[in-house]
Design a protein around this motif. Structure first.
Motif, short mmCIF file in Angstrom:
data_model
loop_
_atom_site.label_atom_id
_atom_site.label_comp_id
_atom_site.label_asym_id
_atom_site.label_seq_id
_atom_site.Cartn_x
_atom_site.Cartn_y
_atom_site.Cartn_z
N ASN A 34 39.60 36.54 42.78
CA ASN A 34 40.66 37.52 42.98
C ASN A 34 41.82 37.13 42.07
O ASN A 34 42.69 36.36 42.47
CB ASN A 34 41.09 37.53 44.46
CG ASN A 34 42.32 38.38 44.68
OD1 ASN A 34 42.67 39.22 43.87
ND2 ASN A 34 43.00 38.15 45.80
N CYS A 37 45.68 36.99 43.02
CA CYS A 37 46.27 35.93 43.84
C CYS A 37 45.84 34.56 43.35
O CYS A 37 46.50 33.56 43.64
CB CYS A 37 45.84 36.14 45.30
SG CYS A 37 46.40 34.89 46.44
N ASP A 39 42.68 33.45 44.00
CA ASP A 39 41.65 32.97 44.92
C ASP A 39 40.31 32.88 44.20
O ASP A 39 39.94 33.77 43.43
CB ASP A 39 41.46 33.94 46.10
CG ASP A 39 42.76 34.23 46.80
OD1 ASP A 39 43.55 33.30 46.98
OD2 ASP A 39 42.98 35.40 47.17
N CYS A 65 44.43 31.06 48.63
CA CYS A 65 45.49 31.17 49.64
C CYS A 65 44.91 31.06 51.05
O CYS A 65 43.70 31.13 51.26
CB CYS A 65 46.22 32.49 49.47
SG CYS A 65 45.22 33.92 49.88
N ARG A 125 47.65 41.38 50.30
CA ARG A 125 46.78 40.40 50.94
C ARG A 125 45.40 40.97 51.29
O ARG A 125 44.51 40.23 51.65
CB ARG A 125 47.40 39.85 52.23
CG ARG A 125 48.82 39.35 52.13
CD ARG A 125 49.19 38.71 50.81
NE ARG A 125 48.50 37.49 50.45
CZ ARG A 125 48.90 36.27 50.77
NH1 ARG A 125 49.97 36.10 51.49
NH2 ARG A 125 48.22 35.21 50.37
N CYS A 128 42.70 39.51 49.29
CA CYS A 128 42.43 38.12 49.67
C CYS A 128 41.44 38.08 50.85
O CYS A 128 40.48 37.33 50.85
CB CYS A 128 43.71 37.41 50.07
SG CYS A 128 44.99 37.44 48.81
ZN ZN Z 1 44.89 35.24 48.17
#
Ligand code: ZN
Length: 150
Positions: A34, A37, A39, A65, A125, A128
């Motif tokens: 991702n 972010c 991730d 995260c 988010r 995520c």
């Molecule tokens: Zn994230």
């Protein structure tokens, strides 16, 4: 976010279940990213050899995260021991949950995963929370493809 939910997410982030990778050659693996972010995770699945396609083992190496790590951890708990078919059904319910379309009276399989029911309020988010599931789904789509046509 609701405190109880937040605690559950923080706890899973700190102490992720089924963390790691399964042995190469004995499992199916897929990497998920991702970039928004940062991730990154690797899902490895071991399916039963019979036609049932039971998820006998699952491990996830997650680096990112708290939301993505907690989601990966809870996903691993939710799908372990289930058939691929059931896991696909949970994936669709979870996806609806993230889009605020989930109706627990119709689709009651989420259990603890409902901790993410308010995540749509935080659009950045959502990706995520969805990352582990989309990565899992990529593996499951491979398994449903006929592979012995050579
Ligand atoms: Zn994230």
């Amino acid at each position: 976010m609701d405190n109880l939910y937040q605690e559950l997410i923080l706890e899973h982030n700190k102490n992720p279940r089924n963390f790691g990778e399964l042995k190469e050659g004995e499992c199916l693996k897929q990497e998920g990213l991702n970039p928004l972010c940062g991730d990154r995770l690797i899902v490895s699945l071991k399916l039963s050899e019979d036609g049932e396609q039971i998820i006998e083992d699952v491990k996830i190496r997650s680096d990112g995260c708290a939301i993505s790590r907690a989601s990966a951890s809870m996903m691993s708990e939710a799908i372990k021991g289930k058939s691929v078919k059931d896991a696909v059904a949970i994936f669709h319910e979870f996806h609806d949950l993230l889009l605020k379309k989930h109706d627990p009276s119709v689709c009651p399989h989420l259990g603890k995963l409902e901790v993410f029911s308010n995540i749509w309020k935080y659009p950045s988010r959502v990706k995520c929370a969805a990352l582990p599931w989309h990565t899992l789904n990529e593996i499951m789509e491979q398994t449903s493809r006929p592979s012995d046509q050579s």
